[in-house]
Design an enzyme around this catalytic site. Structure first.
Site, PDB file in Angstrom:
ATOM      1  N   PRO A  12      39.853  45.975  46.376  1.00  0.00           N
ATOM      2  CA  PRO A  12      39.794  45.897  44.921  1.00  0.00           C
ATOM      3  C   PRO A  12      38.813  44.852  44.400  1.00  0.00           C
ATOM      4  O   PRO A  12      38.695  43.761  44.949  1.00  0.00           O
ATOM      5  CB  PRO A  12      41.227  45.544  44.511  1.00  0.00           C
ATOM      6  CG  PRO A  12      41.883  45.045  45.747  1.00  0.00           C
ATOM      7  CD  PRO A  12      41.204  45.733  46.890  1.00  0.00           C
ATOM      8  N   ASN A  13      38.141  45.251  43.338  1.00  0.00           N
ATOM      9  CA  ASN A  13      37.220  44.399  42.571  1.00  0.00           C
ATOM     10  C   ASN A  13      35.891  44.129  43.275  1.00  0.00           C
ATOM     11  O   ASN A  13      35.003  43.538  42.672  1.00  0.00           O
ATOM     12  CB  ASN A  13      37.894  43.070  42.170  1.00  0.00           C
ATOM     13  CG  ASN A  13      39.115  43.307  41.317  1.00  0.00           C
ATOM     14  OD1 ASN A  13      39.019  44.007  40.314  1.00  0.00           O
ATOM     15  ND2 ASN A  13      40.266  42.775  41.698  1.00  0.00           N
ATOM     16  N   ARG A  20      30.771  39.726  39.094  1.00  0.00           N
ATOM     17  CA  ARG A  20      32.083  39.098  39.219  1.00  0.00           C
ATOM     18  C   ARG A  20      31.952  37.673  39.776  1.00  0.00           C
ATOM     19  O   ARG A  20      31.483  37.500  40.904  1.00  0.00           O
ATOM     20  CB  ARG A  20      32.931  39.932  40.186  1.00  0.00           C
ATOM     21  CG  ARG A  20      34.260  39.326  40.524  1.00  0.00           C
ATOM     22  CD  ARG A  20      34.881  40.024  41.726  1.00  0.00           C
ATOM     23  NE  ARG A  20      36.198  39.491  42.002  1.00  0.00           N
ATOM     24  CZ  ARG A  20      36.845  39.638  43.143  1.00  0.00           C
ATOM     25  NH1 ARG A  20      36.283  40.306  44.142  1.00  0.00           N
ATOM     26  NH2 ARG A  20      38.032  39.127  43.300  1.00  0.00           N
ATOM     27  N   TYR A  25      31.016  34.538  44.443  1.00  0.00           N
ATOM     28  CA  TYR A  25      30.664  35.705  45.265  1.00  0.00           C
ATOM     29  C   TYR A  25      29.164  35.993  45.333  1.00  0.00           C
ATOM     30  O   TYR A  25      28.752  36.913  46.034  1.00  0.00           O
ATOM     31  CB  TYR A  25      31.410  36.942  44.748  1.00  0.00           C
ATOM     32  CG  TYR A  25      32.908  36.805  44.872  1.00  0.00           C
ATOM     33  CD1 TYR A  25      33.513  36.707  46.114  1.00  0.00           C
ATOM     34  CD2 TYR A  25      33.725  36.739  43.740  1.00  0.00           C
ATOM     35  CE1 TYR A  25      34.892  36.558  46.236  1.00  0.00           C
ATOM     36  CE2 TYR A  25      35.105  36.595  43.845  1.00  0.00           C
ATOM     37  CZ  TYR A  25      35.675  36.507  45.098  1.00  0.00           C
ATOM     38  OH  TYR A  25      37.036  36.355  45.223  1.00  0.00           O
ATOM     39  N   ASN A  76      37.030  44.151  54.415  1.00  0.00           N
ATOM     40  CA  ASN A  76      37.196  43.138  53.374  1.00  0.00           C
ATOM     41  C   ASN A  76      38.183  43.738  52.381  1.00  0.00           C
ATOM     42  O   ASN A  76      37.793  44.515  51.501  1.00  0.00           O
ATOM     43  CB  ASN A  76      35.873  42.791  52.686  1.00  0.00           C
ATOM     44  CG  ASN A  76      36.066  41.684  51.646  1.00  0.00           C
ATOM     45  OD1 ASN A  76      37.197  41.303  51.333  1.00  0.00           O
ATOM     46  ND2 ASN A  76      34.971  41.182  51.110  1.00  0.00           N
ATOM     47  N   ALA A  79      41.903  41.213  47.489  1.00  0.00           N
ATOM     48  CA  ALA A  79      43.203  40.570  47.282  1.00  0.00           C
ATOM     49  C   ALA A  79      44.311  41.199  48.138  1.00  0.00           C
ATOM     50  O   ALA A  79      45.316  40.527  48.429  1.00  0.00           O
ATOM     51  CB  ALA A  79      43.581  40.620  45.807  1.00  0.00           C
ATOM     52  N   GLU A 100      37.428  41.240  60.298  1.00  0.00           N
ATOM     53  CA  GLU A 100      37.782  40.930  58.903  1.00  0.00           C
ATOM     54  C   GLU A 100      36.652  40.108  58.284  1.00  0.00           C
ATOM     55  O   GLU A 100      36.168  39.156  58.906  1.00  0.00           O
ATOM     56  CB  GLU A 100      39.086  40.130  58.896  1.00  0.00           C
ATOM     57  CG  GLU A 100      39.523  39.667  57.514  1.00  0.00           C
ATOM     58  CD  GLU A 100      40.825  38.860  57.558  1.00  0.00           C
ATOM     59  OE1 GLU A 100      41.487  38.810  58.632  1.00  0.00           O
ATOM     60  OE2 GLU A 100      41.173  38.280  56.514  1.00  0.00           O
ATOM     61  N   HIS A 102      35.181  38.147  54.649  1.00  0.00           N
ATOM     62  CA  HIS A 102      35.298  37.684  53.259  1.00  0.00           C
ATOM     63  C   HIS A 102      33.983  37.050  52.865  1.00  0.00           C
ATOM     64  O   HIS A 102      33.405  36.268  53.636  1.00  0.00           O
ATOM     65  CB  HIS A 102      36.440  36.676  53.102  1.00  0.00           C
ATOM     66  CG  HIS A 102      37.747  37.264  53.474  1.00  0.00           C
ATOM     67  ND1 HIS A 102      38.418  38.139  52.663  1.00  0.00           N
ATOM     68  CD2 HIS A 102      38.482  37.145  54.606  1.00  0.00           C
ATOM     69  CE1 HIS A 102      39.516  38.537  53.278  1.00  0.00           C
ATOM     70  NE2 HIS A 102      39.580  37.956  54.457  1.00  0.00           N
ATOM     71  N   LEU A 103      33.546  37.373  51.675  1.00  0.00           N
ATOM     72  CA  LEU A 103      32.301  36.764  51.172  1.00  0.00           C
ATOM     73  C   LEU A 103      32.479  35.262  50.997  1.00  0.00           C
ATOM     74  O   LEU A 103      31.629  34.469  51.385  1.00  0.00           O
ATOM     75  CB  LEU A 103      31.933  37.400  49.826  1.00  0.00           C
ATOM     76  CG  LEU A 103      31.622  38.888  49.920  1.00  0.00           C
ATOM     77  CD1 LEU A 103      32.169  39.628  48.723  1.00  0.00           C
ATOM     78  CD2 LEU A 103      30.141  39.106  50.050  1.00  0.00           C
ATOM     79  N   SER A 104      33.596  34.893  50.378  1.00  0.00           N
ATOM     80  CA  SER A 104      33.867  33.478  50.130  1.00  0.00           C
ATOM     81  C   SER A 104      34.617  32.887  51.320  1.00  0.00           C
ATOM     82  O   SER A 104      35.168  33.628  52.149  1.00  0.00           O
ATOM     83  CB  SER A 104      34.711  33.331  48.853  1.00  0.00           C
ATOM     84  OG  SER A 104      35.972  33.960  49.024  1.00  0.00           O
ATOM     85  N   ARG A 109      39.670  27.773  49.166  1.00  0.00           N
ATOM     86  CA  ARG A 109      40.118  28.223  47.843  1.00  0.00           C
ATOM     87  C   ARG A 109      41.625  28.004  47.679  1.00  0.00           C
ATOM     88  O   ARG A 109      42.223  27.250  48.422  1.00  0.00           O
ATOM     89  CB  ARG A 109      39.681  29.676  47.647  1.00  0.00           C
ATOM     90  CG  ARG A 109      38.156  29.835  47.774  1.00  0.00           C
ATOM     91  CD  ARG A 109      37.711  31.249  47.530  1.00  0.00           C
ATOM     92  NE  ARG A 109      38.028  31.667  46.165  1.00  0.00           N
ATOM     93  CZ  ARG A 109      37.982  32.935  45.757  1.00  0.00           C
ATOM     94  NH1 ARG A 109      37.625  33.896  46.603  1.00  0.00           N
ATOM     95  NH2 ARG A 109      38.285  33.237  44.513  1.00  0.00           N
ATOM     96  N   ARG A 113      45.303  32.175  49.122  1.00  0.00           N
ATOM     97  CA  ARG A 113      44.269  32.947  49.841  1.00  0.00           C
ATOM     98  C   ARG A 113      44.165  32.533  51.313  1.00  0.00           C
ATOM     99  O   ARG A 113      43.388  33.116  52.069  1.00  0.00           O
ATOM    100  CB  ARG A 113      42.899  32.762  49.175  1.00  0.00           C
ATOM    101  CG  ARG A 113      42.825  33.320  47.781  1.00  0.00           C
ATOM    102  CD  ARG A 113      41.424  33.238  47.216  1.00  0.00           C
ATOM    103  NE  ARG A 113      41.451  33.255  45.755  1.00  0.00           N
ATOM    104  CZ  ARG A 113      41.479  34.363  45.017  1.00  0.00           C
ATOM    105  NH1 ARG A 113      41.451  35.551  45.568  1.00  0.00           N
ATOM    106  NH2 ARG A 113      41.529  34.279  43.697  1.00  0.00           N
TER     107      ARG A 113
END
Ligand code: DQA
Length: 153
Positions: A12-13, A20, A25, A76, A79, A100, A102-104, A109, A113
């Site tokens: 999502p997103n 965003r 990101y 990825n 959420a 797996e 993740h960009l961030s 964070r 997360r």
């Protein structure tokens, strides 16, 4: 899907990348990442089947139908990483190696997360390198596929 295809799942997103929260990101769009991943995959003799959905159900369906088809998965889950036992269960039922992404850097964070349901079924986790993480994941999967003795097309 050919046997040497990597299924790349985006949750999502992630369709909003580019606009965003660019401070987190970056400004690359998902299409930019897909283009770079498809190009890079070719160097390993692989293809990517690159998908995005805001729906948990759709992501689970794609995981289920990839079993026996995809040579590896890059996930990825956005959420859903932090919430979805259902996606974990679907991934657990697949046999192909999972990386797996993740960009961030999720560990820099919010604490919610820091836990990932995906990590326990992933061969490894790449977090914090922006879109380049997908390239690193392809390199990792290409090595794993080679080690497992799968034949390149
Ligand atoms: C993300 C990190 C998640 O915590 C977040 O919900 C996302 C994107 C990342 O790529 O950094 O949607 O998976």
């Amino acid at each position: 899907m050919a046997s040497q295809t990597i299924l790349v799942l985006n949750g999502p997103n992630l369709n909003l990348l580019g606009t965003r929260e660019p401070e987190i990101y970056g400004t690359e769009t998902l299409e930019d990442i897909e283009r770079a991943a498809a190009e890079h995959a070719k160097r390993h003799g692989l293809a990517v089947d690159f998908r995005q959905s805001n729906s948990e159900s759709e992501l689970i369906g794609w995981v289920q139908t990839s079993d026996g088809q995809a040579a590896g998965l890059i996930v990825n889950a956005g959420a859903y990483t932090h919430t979805s036992v259902a996606l974990l269960d679907a991934l657990r039922a697949t046999r192909a190696p999972i990386v797996e992404v993740h960009l961030s850097n999720i560990f820099q964070r919010e604490t919610f997360r820091h836990h990932s349901y995906i990590s326990e079924v992933a061969k490894g986790v790449i977090s914090g390198f922006g879109g380049h993480g997908y390239i690193l994941a392809l390199d990792a999967l290409a090595g794993l596929i080679q080690e497992s003795g799968a034949t390149a097309p």
